[in-house]
Scaffold this motif. Structure first.
Motif, PDB file in Angstrom:
ATOM      1  N   THR A 218      54.044  90.158  16.446  1.00 33.99           N
ATOM      2  CA  THR A 218      54.046  90.519  17.846  1.00 33.99           C
ATOM      3  C   THR A 218      53.454  89.392  18.669  1.00 33.99           C
ATOM      4  OG1 THR A 218      53.716  92.809  17.224  1.00 33.99           O
ATOM      5  CG2 THR A 218      53.317  92.241  19.510  1.00 33.99           C
ATOM      6  N   LEU A 219      54.110  89.027  19.724  1.00 36.70           N
ATOM      7  CA  LEU A 219      53.620  87.956  20.574  1.00 36.70           C
ATOM      8  C   LEU A 219      52.451  88.427  21.423  1.00 36.70           C
ATOM      9  CD1 LEU A 219      57.070  86.704  21.860  1.00 36.70           C
ATOM     10  CD2 LEU A 219      55.582  85.494  20.297  1.00 36.70           C
ATOM     11  N   SER A 220      51.535  87.516  21.716  1.00 32.76           N
ATOM     12  CA  SER A 220      50.485  87.799  22.684  1.00 32.76           C
ATOM     13  C   SER A 220      51.091  87.579  24.070  1.00 32.76           C
ATOM     14  CB  SER A 220      49.287  86.869  22.453  1.00 32.76           C
ATOM     15  OG  SER A 220      48.284  87.110  23.414  1.00 32.76           O
ATOM     16  N   LEU A 221      51.771  88.588  24.560  1.00 30.28           N
ATOM     17  CA  LEU A 221      52.590  88.418  25.756  1.00 30.28           C
ATOM     18  C   LEU A 221      51.768  88.188  27.013  1.00 30.28           C
ATOM     19  CD1 LEU A 221      55.374  91.073  25.100  1.00 30.28           C
ATOM     20  CD2 LEU A 221      55.446  88.615  24.718  1.00 30.28           C
ATOM     21  N   ARG A 222      50.532  88.624  27.017  1.00 30.23           N
ATOM     22  CA  ARG A 222      49.704  88.424  28.214  1.00 30.23           C
ATOM     23  C   ARG A 222      49.506  86.933  28.486  1.00 30.23           C
ATOM     24  NH1 ARG A 222      50.507  92.095  31.669  1.00 30.23           N
ATOM     25  NH2 ARG A 222      50.647  94.109  30.601  1.00 30.23           N
ATOM     26  N   ASP A 223      49.399  86.123  27.441  1.00 22.75           N
ATOM     27  CA  ASP A 223      49.274  84.673  27.642  1.00 22.75           C
ATOM     28  C   ASP A 223      50.543  84.120  28.279  1.00 22.75           C
ATOM     29  OD1 ASP A 223      46.776  84.761  26.476  1.00 22.75           O
ATOM     30  OD2 ASP A 223      47.476  84.160  24.489  1.00 22.75           O
ATOM     31  N   HIS A 224      51.692  84.624  27.838  1.00 23.73           N
ATOM     32  CA  HIS A 224      52.963  84.178  28.419  1.00 23.73           C
ATOM     33  C   HIS A 224      53.062  84.589  29.882  1.00 23.73           C
ATOM     34  CE1 HIS A 224      53.658  84.050  24.108  1.00 23.73           C
ATOM     35  NE2 HIS A 224      54.762  83.356  24.302  1.00 23.73           N
ATOM     36  N   ILE A 225      52.630  85.798  30.171  1.00 20.25           N
ATOM     37  CA  ILE A 225      52.689  86.292  31.539  1.00 20.25           C
ATOM     38  C   ILE A 225      51.785  85.467  32.444  1.00 20.25           C
ATOM     39  CG2 ILE A 225      52.090  88.285  33.003  1.00 20.25           C
ATOM     40  CD1 ILE A 225      52.989  90.049  30.593  1.00 20.25           C
ATOM     41  N   ASP A 226      50.615  85.068  31.946  1.00 16.87           N
ATOM     42  CA  ASP A 226      49.702  84.238  32.738  1.00 16.87           C
ATOM     43  C   ASP A 226      50.339  82.890  33.084  1.00 16.87           C
ATOM     44  OD1 ASP A 226      47.785  86.203  32.679  1.00 16.87           O
ATOM     45  OD2 ASP A 226      46.618  85.305  31.047  1.00 16.87           O
ATOM     46  N   VAL A 227      51.022  82.281  32.114  1.00 17.69           N
ATOM     47  CA  VAL A 227      51.676  80.997  32.362  1.00 17.69           C
ATOM     48  C   VAL A 227      52.777  81.156  33.408  1.00 17.69           C
ATOM     49  CG1 VAL A 227      53.109  79.192  31.337  1.00 17.69           C
ATOM     50  CG2 VAL A 227      51.130  80.061  30.084  1.00 17.69           C
ATOM     51  N   LEU A 228      53.563  82.215  33.273  1.00 15.15           N
ATOM     52  CA  LEU A 228      54.669  82.428  34.202  1.00 15.15           C
ATOM     53  C   LEU A 228      54.184  82.789  35.606  1.00 15.15           C
ATOM     54  CD1 LEU A 228      56.939  84.463  31.782  1.00 15.15           C
ATOM     55  CD2 LEU A 228      57.457  82.184  32.680  1.00 15.15           C
ATOM     56  N   SER A 229      52.999  83.356  35.698  1.00 19.50           N
ATOM     57  CA  SER A 229      52.477  83.781  37.004  1.00 19.50           C
ATOM     58  C   SER A 229      51.859  82.630  37.785  1.00 19.50           C
ATOM     59  CB  SER A 229      51.431  84.883  36.805  1.00 19.50           C
ATOM     60  OG  SER A 229      51.985  86.012  36.140  1.00 19.50           O
ATOM     61  N   ALA A 230      51.527  81.536  37.108  1.00 17.47           N
ATOM     62  CA  ALA A 230      50.897  80.400  37.779  1.00 17.47           C
ATOM     63  C   ALA A 230      51.950  79.577  38.527  1.00 17.47           C
ATOM     64  CB  ALA A 230      50.170  79.532  36.763  1.00 17.47           C
ATOM     65  N   PRO A 231      51.553  78.864  39.589  1.00 17.84           N
ATOM     66  CA  PRO A 231      52.515  78.020  40.311  1.00 17.84           C
ATOM     67  C   PRO A 231      52.920  76.814  39.476  1.00 17.84           C
ATOM     68  CG  PRO A 231      50.282  77.697  41.160  1.00 17.84           C
ATOM     69  CD  PRO A 231      50.202  78.840  40.198  1.00 17.84           C
ATOM     70  N   GLY A 232      54.028  76.207  39.843  1.00 22.34           N
ATOM     71  CA  GLY A 232      54.479  75.000  39.174  1.00 22.34           C
ATOM     72  C   GLY A 232      55.577  75.274  38.167  1.00 22.34           C
ATOM     73  N   PRO A 233      56.197  74.199  37.668  1.00 22.21           N
ATOM     74  CA  PRO A 233      57.327  74.348  36.742  1.00 22.21           C
ATOM     75  C   PRO A 233      56.874  74.850  35.373  1.00 22.21           C
ATOM     76  CG  PRO A 233      56.728  72.042  36.940  1.00 22.21           C
ATOM     77  CD  PRO A 233      55.900  72.777  37.949  1.00 22.21           C
TER      78      PRO A 233
ATOM     79  N   SER B 165      62.470  97.742  14.272  1.00 19.57           N
ATOM     80  CA  SER B 165      63.662  97.024  13.846  1.00 19.57           C
ATOM     81  C   SER B 165      63.728  95.602  14.388  1.00 19.57           C
ATOM     82  CB  SER B 165      64.925  97.775  14.303  1.00 19.57           C
ATOM     83  OG  SER B 165      64.881  99.108  13.920  1.00 19.57           O
ATOM     84  N   GLY B 166      62.814  95.235  15.239  1.00 19.38           N
ATOM     85  CA  GLY B 166      62.852  93.917  15.834  1.00 19.38           C
ATOM     86  C   GLY B 166      63.674  93.912  17.116  1.00 19.38           C
ATOM     87  N   ARG B 167      63.243  93.141  18.101  1.00 18.46           N
ATOM     88  CA  ARG B 167      63.951  93.056  19.375  1.00 18.46           C
ATOM     89  C   ARG B 167      64.170  91.600  19.735  1.00 18.46           C
ATOM     90  NH1 ARG B 167      59.821  96.703  22.761  1.00 18.46           N
ATOM     91  NH2 ARG B 167      58.438  95.332  21.602  1.00 18.46           N
ATOM     92  N   TRP B 168      65.150  91.379  20.591  1.00 15.55           N
ATOM     93  CA  TRP B 168      65.505  90.034  21.010  1.00 15.55           C
ATOM     94  C   TRP B 168      65.582  89.978  22.529  1.00 15.55           C
ATOM     95  CZ3 TRP B 168      65.914  86.504  17.090  1.00 15.55           C
ATOM     96  CH2 TRP B 168      66.010  87.035  15.800  1.00 15.55           C
TER      97      TRP B 168
ATOM     98  N   ASP C 204      56.931  94.368  31.095  1.00 16.35           N
ATOM     99  CA  ASP C 204      57.454  95.671  30.672  1.00 16.35           C
ATOM    100  C   ASP C 204      57.371  95.825  29.156  1.00 16.35           C
ATOM    101  OD1 ASP C 204      58.900  98.199  31.202  1.00 16.35           O
ATOM    102  OD2 ASP C 204      60.523  97.224  30.122  1.00 16.35           O
ATOM    103  N   VAL C 205      57.733  94.758  28.435  1.00 19.91           N
ATOM    104  CA  VAL C 205      57.694  94.808  26.969  1.00 19.91           C
ATOM    105  C   VAL C 205      56.261  94.992  26.476  1.00 19.91           C
ATOM    106  CG1 VAL C 205      58.072  93.466  24.864  1.00 19.91           C
ATOM    107  CG2 VAL C 205      59.794  93.455  26.680  1.00 19.91           C
ATOM    108  N   ALA C 206      55.307  94.332  27.130  1.00 18.77           N
ATOM    109  CA  ALA C 206      53.908  94.398  26.700  1.00 18.77           C
ATOM    110  C   ALA C 206      53.347  95.810  26.786  1.00 18.77           C
ATOM    111  CB  ALA C 206      53.058  93.449  27.542  1.00 18.77           C
ATOM    112  N   ARG C 207      53.958  96.647  27.603  1.00 15.22           N
ATOM    113  CA  ARG C 207      53.487  98.026  27.767  1.00 15.22           C
ATOM    114  C   ARG C 207      54.117  98.972  26.752  1.00 15.22           C
ATOM    115  NH1 ARG C 207      51.244  98.220  33.013  1.00 15.22           N
ATOM    116  NH2 ARG C 207      51.803  96.392  34.271  1.00 15.22           N
ATOM    117  N   GLN C 208      55.051  98.470  25.973  1.00 16.83           N
ATOM    118  CA  GLN C 208      55.774  99.321  25.025  1.00 16.83           C
ATOM    119  C   GLN C 208      55.274  99.077  23.606  1.00 16.83           C
ATOM    120  OE1 GLN C 208      59.905  98.385  25.508  1.00 16.83           O
ATOM    121  NE2 GLN C 208      59.901  98.762  27.704  1.00 16.83           N
ATOM    122  N   PRO C 209      55.422 100.060  22.720  1.00 15.86           N
ATOM    123  CA  PRO C 209      55.062  99.842  21.322  1.00 15.86           C
ATOM    124  C   PRO C 209      56.022  98.865  20.664  1.00 15.86           C
ATOM    125  CG  PRO C 209      56.162 101.956  21.582  1.00 15.86           C
ATOM    126  CD  PRO C 209      55.911 101.432  22.974  1.00 15.86           C
ATOM    127  N   VAL C 210      55.543  98.173  19.646  1.00 14.24           N
ATOM    128  CA  VAL C 210      56.390  97.261  18.901  1.00 14.24           C
ATOM    129  C   VAL C 210      57.457  98.061  18.175  1.00 14.24           C
ATOM    130  CG1 VAL C 210      56.426  95.486  17.121  1.00 14.24           C
ATOM    131  CG2 VAL C 210      54.454  95.693  18.633  1.00 14.24           C
TER     132      VAL C 210
END
Length: 348
Positions: free
Chosen positions: A2-17, A125-128, A116-122
């Protein structure tokens, strides 16, 4: 995993490319599987494509692009990296790495999907996660765990090709959100049972903890953990899905035997393990044979459990050893399942 999605969300929420970097294809020995991905911003990184010098060089490449004229940065490209002496890595294979520059709209879309994914159970069967590569394509989509698309992606990626695939005639970037969860039934909520559940908590297992003693189950909780109080735990075996793993850790040898016998008779479980010594195993083998079980059925029993060479008796040590064993069994079964499916699909 399972990915630590909160870290990804933080990166996407910051300004810049932000550059989305993914494993698009692999050949030979590589540090990560197809579909693994990471996000690279000016000063932040989330996720991993395997670490080591590969990831270091990829990060340097992206940040050098960010420091140049951004109008010249390709919005989408795939670059091959041999994992040999040139990168100082001994894997010996090669990785095709996808680089996809996320504009503000796609950053926002991906951030919303991951939130949205971070709020759901893993899933079990795996998701893409899918995004059309072409400019102006539809936004991010989730291939649900039970969908035909998810099954197709799992099969296709198992042949070591993927990353960017044609879905309904559209070139689509496909990322691995999580691995399948392996169903696991743990019988016994004593010291070892609780330690095993805690050790497995961050790992890809969907855990059912069963005990007849309600007070032993009180206060136990966690993600992907289901509590079951049963006056007759051995009867719960009939409802376990095929392919699931079973650990027998109860406080009562007679109960251990009943659960063990019911699990071995099934013949369709992925793993049946029981805590105990070689003496306990020998005694159970005799009793199982006396009750009509054959060598094949009895041969499905793993007892003692854990990795050979780890002899500590503390619950946390046993739990760590058992967790490593279950991961090893799980990986072997997943590889066998993929080999079987590829053969049935005519993939060579």
């Amino acid at each position: 995993m399972t990915l630590s999605l909160r870290d990804h969300i933080d990166v996407l929420s910051a300004p810049g490319p932000v550059m989305l970097v993914s494993v698009a294809a692999i050949k030979g020995s590589t540090p990560r599987e197809v579909g693994a991905f990471m996000l690279i911003a000016g000063g932040q990184v989330a996720g991993t494509i395997g670490g080591g010098n590969l990831e270091h060089q990829v990060t340097l490449r992206v940040r050098a692009q960010f420091g140049s004229d951004q109008a010249l940065i390709p919005t989408s490209e795939i670059v091959r990296f041999p994992l040999g002496p040139g990168l100082g890595q001994c894997c010996g294979g090669s990785v095709e790495v996808g680089f996809h520059l996320l504009d503000s709209a796609r950053k926002a879309d991906l951030c919303a999907v991951l939130d949205d994914v971070a709020r759901q159970p893993v899933s079990q069967s795996g998701r893409w996660l899918m995004m059309p590569v072409s400019a102006g394509g539809a936004g991010w989509q989730i291939a649900g765990a039970d969908s035909a698309q998810a099954a197709m992606l799992a099969s296709g990626f198992g042949t070591q090709r993927g990353g960017v695939v044609a879905l309904n005639g559209v070139q689509t970037l496909c990322l691995r959100l999580d691995d399948a969860l392996t169903p696991l039934w743990v019988f016994g909520a004593g010291h070892v049972g609780k330690a095993v559940v805690q050790a497995l908590a961050p790992l890809p297992f969907d855990i059912h903890l069963v005990d007849s003693r309600e007070d032993y189950l009180a206060g136990i909780g966690g993600k992907n953990l289901h509590i079951c109080q049963s006056d007759r735990p051995e009867l719960e075996v009939a409802d376990i899905p095929a392919g699931a793993h079973v650990l027998i850790l109860t406080h009562n040898h007679a109960l251990d035997f009943d659960i063990c016998r019911a699990a071995l008779i099934r013949g369709d479980l992925g793993f049946v393990g029981m805590i105990g010594s070689q003496t306990k195993r020998a005694r159970f083998v005799r009793r199982l044979s006396d009750r009509g079980l054959g060598a094949v059925e009895i041969g499905r029993l793993t007892c003692p459990i854990g990795i050979q060479g780890i002899t500590g008796k503390q619950p946390v040590v046993i739990a760590a050893s058992v967790a490593a064993q279950l991961l090893s069994v799980r990986e072997a079964q997943m590889a066998q399942n993929q080999t079987t499916k590829s053969a049935s699909d005519g993939v060579v």
